[in-house]
Write an enzyme that holds these catalytic residues in place. Structure first.
Site, PDB file in Angstrom:
ATOM      1  N   ASP A 154      78.973  21.177  82.150  1.00  0.00           N
ATOM      2  CA  ASP A 154      78.980  20.180  83.225  1.00  0.00           C
ATOM      3  C   ASP A 154      79.552  20.729  84.522  1.00  0.00           C
ATOM      4  O   ASP A 154      79.225  20.244  85.600  1.00  0.00           O
ATOM      5  CB  ASP A 154      79.699  18.889  82.804  1.00  0.00           C
TER       6      ASP A 154
HETATM    7  C1  LAN Z   1      89.174  20.867  79.873  1.00  0.00           C
HETATM    8  C2  LAN Z   1      89.139  20.472  81.272  1.00  0.00           C
HETATM    9  C3  LAN Z   1      87.806  20.164  81.830  1.00  0.00           C
HETATM   10  C4  LAN Z   1      86.857  19.629  80.801  1.00  0.00           C
HETATM   11  C5  LAN Z   1      85.614  18.940  81.399  1.00  0.00           C
HETATM   12  C6  LAN Z   1      84.854  19.810  82.388  1.00  0.00           C
HETATM   13  C7  LAN Z   1      86.044  17.687  82.155  1.00  0.00           C
HETATM   14  C8  LAN Z   1      84.714  18.525  80.265  1.00  0.00           C
HETATM   15  O1  LAN Z   1      83.653  17.751  80.727  1.00  0.00           O
HETATM   16  C9  LAN Z   1      84.334  19.696  79.397  1.00  0.00           C
HETATM   17  C10 LAN Z   1      85.573  20.320  78.769  1.00  0.00           C
HETATM   18  C11 LAN Z   1      86.638  20.755  79.780  1.00  0.00           C
HETATM   19  C12 LAN Z   1      86.198  22.065  80.385  1.00  0.00           C
HETATM   20  C13 LAN Z   1      87.995  21.005  79.131  1.00  0.00           C
HETATM   21  C14 LAN Z   1      88.087  21.516  77.747  1.00  0.00           C
HETATM   22  C15 LAN Z   1      89.477  21.540  77.108  1.00  0.00           C
HETATM   23  C16 LAN Z   1      90.576  21.906  78.078  1.00  0.00           C
HETATM   24  C17 LAN Z   1      90.309  23.305  78.617  1.00  0.00           C
HETATM   25  C18 LAN Z   1      90.531  20.891  79.225  1.00  0.00           C
HETATM   26  C19 LAN Z   1      90.775  19.474  78.809  1.00  0.00           C
HETATM   27  C20 LAN Z   1      91.737  21.291  80.016  1.00  0.00           C
HETATM   28  C21 LAN Z   1      92.789  21.702  78.958  1.00  0.00           C
HETATM   29  C22 LAN Z   1      92.037  21.824  77.617  1.00  0.00           C
HETATM   30  C23 LAN Z   1      92.582  22.960  76.760  1.00  0.00           C
HETATM   31  C24 LAN Z   1      91.929  22.934  75.386  1.00  0.00           C
HETATM   32  C25 LAN Z   1      94.087  22.828  76.657  1.00  0.00           C
HETATM   33  C26 LAN Z   1      94.741  23.822  75.779  1.00  0.00           C
HETATM   34  C27 LAN Z   1      94.966  23.246  74.473  1.00  0.00           C
HETATM   35  C28 LAN Z   1      94.385  23.639  73.359  1.00  0.00           C
HETATM   36  C29 LAN Z   1      94.225  22.665  72.280  1.00  0.00           C
HETATM   37  C30 LAN Z   1      93.884  25.014  73.139  1.00  0.00           C
END
Ligand code: LAN
Length: 730
Positions: free
Chosen positions: A456
């Site tokens: 996205d």
């Molecule tokens: C994010 C942030 C952005 C998010 C969107 C783009 C909003 C979504 O549509 C797709 C997935 C994504 C890229 C996403 C995946 C998981 C993330 C990276 C996070 C929520 C930000 C932090 C999270 C990450 C997994 C945190 C670290 C923790 C772990 C469990 C490894």
């Protein structure tokens, strides 16, 4: 280690800064890189004055004059942007805090401590202050995220972080937190990742952990459970964990570690039956209990740990290490996320020592995760949300017509320059060898350096570019057709057989892998899943693209959109909403899904599904005209009301209704009035509840949403309501 982490005298209240806030500066460099600097002298401060961007994020008063009060929604949107524009960085993007999770800062601190990597004094002071400010007022503990109830995971790890950062055990904050930790049963019942961090620190016995064998990396890749088929975050965290487990990394004992062994446990540390703790998880923490099959596998693997073949272990550890190095080199030492960042850092520091390039580079990029806010210094969920924020606000401005105003043109050209600079132009350095998906043509969530394709984000980046380059007369055409095609080609590689799109990659592993979820505190993390949010971003991008480029892969695009719509219908819930995985929750995803349906002409008047969704949303509108949904919706999968109405969610709900061409003005007008009534005289909106979520349980902040979505919604609603009123008159 000891000198760098010496005891600090900490005031009992954290309401006032522990450092001089006029000395903090956000350095924005290299395509949106964020690092906070503390200037030491008045001369330095005079040479590098604080900007509004710095002051805003530091929570300092901006003292702007009041704008002319908005008489209609468009004027309110315009005022909103008059404010928000002043926060734009010199390179064209918007910076922002990306806090929320409360298990990241302890990883930063423990990982640095065990690697012998120091912090600046001011950073330590403000991290302590942040933790003090985030402690739950009732019991002094911390949860998995800033709004969550106290858990052992949050309290055990943040308590440890405070102690390593220099707080005394008898400071009132520590005393209170310790009492809560003990009341919850103490650190023996900390979830798996907590056990792991404490084991690295030598304050939890390795025997108390379920095995994390690196040997899985040596298995044939066709096996359905090979880790390269796991969700990218899980596998990227598992790589360094399996390495550190394989070598049983353990920090050398010292007085502080010995003290922590006393403080974290109500019982005598040396009398704990460690193997019995492997599956001991405090009830307050548990979200995804182990499956029986996972427990059985752990028994077998536990047995294997007593008879590992040294050459096999050696080869497995070497393979894991190679993957760590690949990941570091692919991402300029940012790594995929904050957890892998710190585990990789510990692994590299251990293997290569404090004099190595790896140590230096990891230290340098550690700064990118450390964010200075009004309440102190935190660790962010990624190295920022740069692309995500620029994507929404630019689309908002173009769709509302605010982009054409002379006063906004320069800011949009800057935003386009940033987008141009941030597209990933090549595949990763270590590509297939590190199990990566293609990245050529991508936009990631944060910066080009981090460089991971997200479905996205690539789509929102592409949409923003198309809007800026095709719909505005005054912008330079910075991104060539070829680069636009690269983004489209990449998006087309990401669709799944169900028609839906997942987050970073097509789904690689079977659904049953979820039975092996080891994390206890997160749901649905073992494989990729399709998401209505990601799916919508991709197909809306493709559909805007084909309006401008009719011939390019027309059949592929048509097929992709058609099958994606089938997926969206499949995942609509009975009550009419869609479940959101990345924003809270039904309001977020329903907005996306209705945007998708509108693409193929499915609206309130023409489609049962769209009508059901509108009625679902209308049913949730509150007496004050707004909407408010709690993050708990994401945990339980059912709508749960927030105590307060939320501006951002009200915007999502109204956007959703407008996508569906909802024909009755009154509910929309009431929502618009609510959002306008919350606008401050300077055009901004105050921060309300946290906006985002991941892995079902962890809330995460998108503070820029309180600007982009009200501006977008109000500007759109202005025209929409005018049209509706004109129609009802005739
Ligand atoms: C994010 C942030 C952005 C998010 C969107 C783009 C909003 C979504 O549509 C797709 C997935 C994504 C890229 C996403 C995946 C998981 C993330 C990276 C996070 C929520 C930000 C932090 C999270 C990450 C997994 C945190 C670290 C923790 C772990 C469990 C490894």
């Amino acid at each position: 280690m000891d000198a760098a982490y010496s005891r600090l005298a900490i005031p009992s209240s954290a309401s006032k800064p522990f450092t001089d806030y006029t000395r903090w500066r956000l350095l924005v460099s290299d395509s949106g890189r964020h690092t906070w600097k503390y200037l030491k002298t008045d001369e330095e401060c005079a040479k590098w004055p604080q900007t509004s961007e710095d002051k805003f994020w530091l929570g300092m008063a901006l003292n702007y004059e009041a704008l002319a009060p908005a008489k209609d929604p468009l004027a309110a949107a315009r005022n909103g942007y008059t404010f928000y524009k002043t926060l734009q960085s010199h390179d064209g993007h918007w910076s922002g805090e990306y806090g929320g999770p409360m298990f990241l800062l302890p990883g930063l601190v423990i990982g640095s401590y065990v690697s012998g990597m120091d912090f600046k004094l001011e950073e330590r002071q403000e991290m302590i202050r942040y933790l003090m400010n985030r402690a739950n007022p009732e019991d002094g503990g911390w949860g998995i995220h800033v709004e969550g109830h106290s858990t052992v995971f949050g309290t055990g790890l943040n308590y440890t972080a405070l102690r390593l950062l220099g707080m005394d055990a008898d400071h009132p904050v520590c005393t209170k937190a310790r009492a809560t930790l003990h009341k919850l049963g103490g650190a023996t019942g900390i979830p798996a990742w907590g056990k792991f961090w404490l084991s690295l620190l030598n304050a939890y016995d390795w025997e108390g952990n379920n095995p994390v064998p690196p040997e899985l990396w040596l298995l044939p890749e066709w096996l359905p459970f090979h880790p390269h088929k796991w969700w990218i975050h899980t596998r990227t965290v598992y790589v360094p964990m399996s390495y550190l487990y394989g070598v049983r990394f353990t920090a050398p004992e010292n007085d502080l570690i010995l003290a922590l062994r006393e403080e974290l446990y109500p019982e005598n540390y040396y009398s704990i039956n460690w193997p019995a703790q492997r599956n001991n998880v405090c009830k307050a923490d548990l979200y995804a209990p182990h499956s029986t099959i996972f427990d059985m596998i752990n028994v077998v693997l536990g047995g294997y740990e007593h008879c590992v073949l040294p050459p096999l272990r050696k080869a497995a550890v070497a393979r894991a290490y190679q993957l760590i190095v690949f990941e570091d080199e692919n991402t300029g030492y940012q790594t995929l996320g904050p957890v892998s960042k710190m585990f990789n850092l510990v692994a590299r520091a251990y293997a290569e020592g404090p004099e190595s390039d790896a140590f230096r580079l990891h230290k340098e990029k550690r700064d990118d995760f450390m964010w200075m806010g009004g309440d102190g210094m935190m660790m962010c969920g990624t190295n920022g949300s740069q692309l995500w924020d620029v994507g929404f606000i630019t689309q908002a401005l173009v769709e509302t017509g605010l982009a054409e105003l002379p006063e906004n043109r320069e800011s949009l050209i800057k935003a386009l320059e940033w987008l141009e600079d941030s597209q990933v132009l090549d595949n990763p350095k270590h590509y297939k060898t590190s199990y990566r998906h293609a990245t050529k043509g991508a936009w990631g969530f944060s910066t080009k350096e981090q460089g991971y394709t997200v479905s996205d984000c690539t789509a929102e980046g592409l949409k923003a570019v198309l809007y800026l380059q095709k719909d505005l007369s005054f912008t330079p055409k910075l991104i060539s057709d070829r680069r636009i095609f690269d983004a489209v080609d990449l998006l087309l590689t990401l669709q799944n057989p169900s028609g839906g799109f997942a987050s970073y990659e097509p789904i690689r592993g079977p659904r049953w892998l979820e039975l092996l979820n080891p994390a206890e505190v997160f749901g649905d993390i073992m494989i990729e899943y399709c998401y209505p949010e990601c799916t919508t971003s991709v197909i809306t991008a493709l559909s805007i693209f084909r309006q401008h480029y009719k011939d390019y892969r027309a059949a592929d695009i048509a097929r992709t959109i058609k099958t994606a719509i089938v997926y969206l219908h499949d995942c609509q819930q009975l009550e009419g909403g869609w479940f959101g995985s990345w924003g809270i929750c039904f309001t977020y995803a329903t907005q996306f899904a209705l945007e998708s349906l509108s693409l193929v002409g499915e609206t309130y008047e023409t489609s049962k599904s769209a009508r059901r969704a509108c009625e679902f949303l209308i049913g949730k509108q509150r007496a004050d005209g707004g909407w408010g949904e709690s993050y708990k919706s994401c945990e339980v999968g059912k709508w749960i009301e927030h105590a307060d109405t939320q501006v951002v969610q009200t915007c999502w709900a109204i956007m959703a209704l407008m996508y569906a061409r909802y024909p009755h003005a009154e509910p929309l007008e009431r929502g618009v009035a609510l959002v306008m009534s919350r606008q401050l005289p300077d055009g901004s909106w105050p921060q309300e509840a946290i906006e985002g979520i991941f892995n079902k349980t962890c809330a995460i902040a998108y503070p820029n949403f309180k600007f982009s979505f009200p501006i977008w919604m109000l500007g759109k609603a202005h025209t929409y309501l005018n049209d509706l009123r004109a129609k009802t008159k005739t």
